[in-house]
Design an enzyme around this catalytic site. Structure first.
Site, PDB file in Angstrom:
ATOM      1  N   ASN A 210       0.851  -1.198   0.000  1.00  0.00           N
ATOM      2  CA  ASN A 210       0.000   0.000   0.000  1.00  0.00           C
ATOM      3  C   ASN A 210       0.882   1.242   0.000  1.00  0.00           C
ATOM      4  O   ASN A 210       2.104   1.137  -0.054  1.00  0.00           O
ATOM      5  CB  ASN A 210      -0.940  -0.034   1.222  1.00  0.00           C
ATOM      6  CG  ASN A 210      -0.146  -0.108   2.516  1.00  0.00           C
ATOM      7  OD1 ASN A 210       0.597   0.801   2.854  1.00  0.00           O
ATOM      8  ND2 ASN A 210      -0.272  -1.236   3.230  1.00  0.00           N
ATOM      9  N   ASP A 279      -3.990  -6.897   5.187  1.00  0.00           N
ATOM     10  CA  ASP A 279      -4.930  -7.788   5.881  1.00  0.00           C
ATOM     11  C   ASP A 279      -4.792  -9.227   5.396  1.00  0.00           C
ATOM     12  O   ASP A 279      -5.115 -10.167   6.114  1.00  0.00           O
ATOM     13  CB  ASP A 279      -6.369  -7.297   5.660  1.00  0.00           C
ATOM     14  CG  ASP A 279      -6.613  -5.991   6.399  1.00  0.00           C
ATOM     15  OD1 ASP A 279      -6.102  -5.866   7.530  1.00  0.00           O
ATOM     16  OD2 ASP A 279      -7.284  -5.090   5.844  1.00  0.00           O
ATOM     17  N   ILE A 307      -2.224  -7.858  14.181  1.00  0.00           N
ATOM     18  CA  ILE A 307      -1.103  -7.638  15.110  1.00  0.00           C
ATOM     19  C   ILE A 307      -1.575  -6.937  16.388  1.00  0.00           C
ATOM     20  O   ILE A 307      -1.327  -7.402  17.502  1.00  0.00           O
ATOM     21  CB  ILE A 307       0.000  -6.802  14.413  1.00  0.00           C
ATOM     22  CG1 ILE A 307       0.505  -7.552  13.177  1.00  0.00           C
ATOM     23  CG2 ILE A 307       1.132  -6.484  15.375  1.00  0.00           C
ATOM     24  CD1 ILE A 307       1.397  -6.746  12.261  1.00  0.00           C
ATOM     25  N   VAL A 308      -2.267  -5.812  16.200  1.00  0.00           N
ATOM     26  CA  VAL A 308      -2.629  -5.010  17.381  1.00  0.00           C
ATOM     27  C   VAL A 308      -3.641  -5.759  18.257  1.00  0.00           C
ATOM     28  O   VAL A 308      -3.584  -5.687  19.492  1.00  0.00           O
ATOM     29  CB  VAL A 308      -3.086  -3.589  16.961  1.00  0.00           C
ATOM     30  CG1 VAL A 308      -4.471  -3.579  16.345  1.00  0.00           C
ATOM     31  CG2 VAL A 308      -3.012  -2.622  18.123  1.00  0.00           C
ATOM     32  N   LYS A 341     -10.910  -4.619  18.693  1.00  0.00           N
ATOM     33  CA  LYS A 341      -9.493  -4.981  18.883  1.00  0.00           C
ATOM     34  C   LYS A 341      -9.050  -4.761  20.333  1.00  0.00           C
ATOM     35  O   LYS A 341      -7.879  -4.948  20.659  1.00  0.00           O
ATOM     36  CB  LYS A 341      -8.617  -4.161  17.920  1.00  0.00           C
ATOM     37  CG  LYS A 341      -8.938  -4.448  16.449  1.00  0.00           C
ATOM     38  CD  LYS A 341      -7.977  -3.759  15.497  1.00  0.00           C
ATOM     39  CE  LYS A 341      -8.424  -3.921  14.054  1.00  0.00           C
ATOM     40  NZ  LYS A 341      -7.295  -4.150  13.130  1.00  0.00           N
TER      41      LYS A 341
HETATM   42  O1  PMT Z   1       2.823   6.031   6.556  1.00  0.00           O
HETATM   43  P1  PMT Z   1       2.187   7.329   6.089  1.00  0.00           P
HETATM   44  O2  PMT Z   1       2.351   7.540   4.604  1.00  0.00           O
HETATM   45  O3  PMT Z   1       2.644   8.497   6.897  1.00  0.00           O
HETATM   46  O4  PMT Z   1       0.620   7.193   6.314  1.00  0.00           O
HETATM   47  C1  PMT Z   1       0.090   7.121   7.595  1.00  0.00           C
HETATM   48  C2  PMT Z   1      -1.069   6.137   7.682  1.00  0.00           C
HETATM   49  C3  PMT Z   1      -2.235   6.639   6.830  1.00  0.00           C
HETATM   50  C4  PMT Z   1      -0.628   4.762   7.183  1.00  0.00           C
HETATM   51  C5  PMT Z   1      -1.464   6.040   9.204  1.00  0.00           C
HETATM   52  O5  PMT Z   1      -1.879   7.296   9.653  1.00  0.00           O
HETATM   53  C6  PMT Z   1      -2.564   5.022   9.434  1.00  0.00           C
HETATM   54  O6  PMT Z   1      -3.748   5.282   9.335  1.00  0.00           O
HETATM   55  N1  PMT Z   1      -2.158   3.778   9.772  1.00  0.00           N
HETATM   56  C7  PMT Z   1      -3.073   2.602   9.918  1.00  0.00           C
HETATM   57  C8  PMT Z   1      -3.459   2.097   8.561  1.00  0.00           C
HETATM   58  C9  PMT Z   1      -4.331   0.881   8.627  1.00  0.00           C
HETATM   59  O7  PMT Z   1      -3.879  -0.157   8.234  1.00  0.00           O
HETATM   60  O8  PMT Z   1      -5.501   1.027   9.177  1.00  0.00           O
HETATM   61  P2  PMT Z   1      -6.606  -0.137   9.330  1.00  0.00           P
HETATM   62  O9  PMT Z   1      -7.828   0.613   9.610  1.00  0.00           O
HETATM   63  O10 PMT Z   1      -6.571  -1.058   8.166  1.00  0.00           O
HETATM   64  O11 PMT Z   1      -6.114  -0.966  10.600  1.00  0.00           O
HETATM   65  C10 PMT Z   1      -6.585  -0.693  11.911  1.00  0.00           C
HETATM   66  C11 PMT Z   1      -5.500  -0.914  12.928  1.00  0.00           C
HETATM   67  O12 PMT Z   1      -5.167  -2.297  13.002  1.00  0.00           O
HETATM   68  C12 PMT Z   1      -4.214  -0.195  12.649  1.00  0.00           C
HETATM   69  O13 PMT Z   1      -3.688   0.222  13.893  1.00  0.00           O
HETATM   70  C13 PMT Z   1      -3.308  -1.264  12.027  1.00  0.00           C
HETATM   71  O14 PMT Z   1      -1.931  -1.028  12.286  1.00  0.00           O
HETATM   72  C14 PMT Z   1      -3.787  -2.495  12.769  1.00  0.00           C
HETATM   73  N2  PMT Z   1      -3.656  -3.755  12.025  1.00  0.00           N
HETATM   74  C15 PMT Z   1      -4.343  -3.963  10.871  1.00  0.00           C
HETATM   75  C16 PMT Z   1      -4.257  -5.173  10.228  1.00  0.00           C
HETATM   76  C17 PMT Z   1      -3.432  -6.193  10.787  1.00  0.00           C
HETATM   77  N3  PMT Z   1      -3.294  -7.363  10.198  1.00  0.00           N
HETATM   78  N4  PMT Z   1      -2.759  -5.960  11.916  1.00  0.00           N
HETATM   79  C18 PMT Z   1      -2.861  -4.763  12.550  1.00  0.00           C
HETATM   80  O15 PMT Z   1      -2.230  -4.563  13.603  1.00  0.00           O
END
Ligand code: PMT
Length: 403
Positions: A210, A279, A307-308, A341
């Site tokens: 991404n 994901d 992960i989180v 989460k």
């Molecule tokens: O890196 P930059 O270019 O500065 O951009 C910043 C950003 C947009 C990436 C950052 O601000 C951001 O939003 N990061 C989280 C992106 C994301 O994957 O969001 P999500 O809504 O898909 O995931 C939700 C949360 O679960 C996040 O904390 C993610 O790290 C975590 N996660 C998701 C999937 C997974 N398999 N494991 C996780 O821990």
């Protein structure tokens, strides 16, 4: 007020080619409000004149231990007591060796013995000299004694060699100086931060990923370091440098990030999941490059570990902050992730808006807890991170006082 306002800094300049950058360093420190007095070694004067440094600092430049006139104006002991911080930049292998040996054979080495002020050393030398056993042993001794070692950086050197040994840029030295005086309200905390994208291999040359640049996560790491935290940064592949002073763990895939996050969780007081984790991963990674023989192809994907969410299930559960990157119904989805989460806080960004989110220098966040909603307005990611780190700490302190 600026952090360096009225801070008294002695800048020790020694004889390296990077000495030509020191007038700019003095100007930038002064722009930030510092009062700068310069001390030069004989070697430094071969590269730059005391008159130049006097003009930019607005103060007399000291260069001799045995100058009766200079001693009358501000003696070396007085100068040693005056300083809030001594920065030696550039610091040659010679001055590093002399300080480690406790020598006092010129004004600068004498000052280092005579002061109780903290001393920061910005090494600058040929890469072979930097890697020499003697230099490394001296640096390790100075670290043990509490000296701050700023750099060196890597790159092309004046002699044509490439490697470690360049003096840090003026900007980096000014940032480190102001970080040095910043309020260390996270002193007893260990932050583990995930940042950047993950890459899920399809075959030896292709992957799914991404647009995360790592800028947001790295800015959080920098802000936490500046506030005194110990920081472990678990990062996917990015093209930016990690902030000096953090422990950098480089990973590629979500499964590697998962493994490292779980390995570090027991040390963490605070876990910030800023990484954009894939994901799904490819079910069967091809051993050889896939050929374009067919009109259509299908790749089967399987779900990665969250992960989180797994960090939140660990026996030693730190204070956990997730991120939510959304393009619609931001609050609804963010609050859903907060609950599902089992997080303490979630920072939501609307990544559909231009000029913020993925791969942008700026961002705007809304921080949700079970009861709160706090807006961090659009600004440079460094500024957003500073506010976010302070807000996370306020919630962390509140939670730990409740216990
Ligand atoms: O890196 P930059 O270019 O500065 O951009 C910043 C950003 C947009 C990436 C950052 O601000 C951001 O939003 N990061 C989280 C992106 C994301 O994957 O969001 P999500 O809504 O898909 O995931 C939700 C949360 O679960 C996040 O904390 C993610 O790290 C975590 N996660 C998701 C999937 C997974 N398999 N494991 C996780 O821990």
């Amino acid at each position: 007020m600026q952090i360096l306002q009225d801070k008294k800094i002695v800048l020790g300049i020694t004889g390296g080619i990077a000495a030509y950058k020191t007038p700019e360093l003095v100007r930038r420190l002064k722009d930030h409000g510092a009062d700068v007095r310069v001390v030069m070694t004989e070697g430094a004067k071969a590269f730059i004149t005391p008159l130049t440094l006097q003009a930019v600092s607005g103060n007399h430049v000291s260069d001799s231990l045995l100058d009766s006139q200079a001693e009358l104006a501000m003696g070396h002991i007085e100068l040693a007591k005056w300083a809030d911080l001594i920065i030696i930049a550039p610091a040659t292998a010679d001055i590093i060796a002399r300080i480690t040996a406790g020598m006092a054979n010129d004004l600068l080495s004498t000052l280092c013995l005579a002061t109780s002020a903290p001393i920061a050393i910005a090494p600058a030398m040929n890469q072979q000299m930097w890697h020499a056993k003697a230099t490394q042993a001296n640096i390790s001794t100075l670290k043990q004694w509490g000296f701050h070692i700023w750099g060196p950086g890597a790159g092309e050197q004046a002699c044509g060699d490439v490697g470690l040994g360049r003096m840090l840029d003026v900007n980096e030295l000014v940032t480190l100086s102001s970080d040095f005086f910043a309020d260390k309200y996270l002193q007893d905390q260990h932050w583990v931060i995930t940042a950047g994208p993950t890459r899920e291999a399809i075959d030896p040359v292709r992957y799914i990923s991404n647009h995360s640049s790592g800028k947001m996560g790295y800015a959080i790491a920098h802000a936490a370091l500046r506030a005194g935290a110990q920081v472990t940064l678990i990062s996917g592949p990015v093209n930016i440098a990690a902030p000096a002073g953090c422990e950098l763990i480089q990973v590629t895939s979500a499964e590697q990030m998962h493994q490292q996050a779980l390995a570090y969780v027991s040390q963490a007081t605070t876990f910030v999941a800023c990484a954009a984790v894939a994901d799904y991963r490819v079910a069967n990674i091809a051993d050889e490059k896939i050929k374009k023989d067919n009109e259509h192809m299908q790749i089967s994907l399987i779900k990665n570990h969250d992960i989180v969410a797994d960090v939140a299930k660990s026996a030693h559960k730190p204070f956990i902050v997730g991120f939510a990157a959304e393009t619609q119904n931001v609050e609804h989805y963010a609050r859903g992730k907060l609950m599902r989460k089992n997080l303490d806080l979630i920072a939501a960004n609307d990544v559909a808006k231009a000029g913020q989110g993925f791969n942008s220098d700026d961002n705007a966040l809304t921080l949700y807890s079970a009861i709160d909603k706090i807006e961090i307005p659009l600004a440079n990611k460094q500024i957003v991170a500073k506010q976010l780190v302070s807000l996370i700490n306020q919630h962390y302190v509140a939670k730990n006082t409740e216990k």
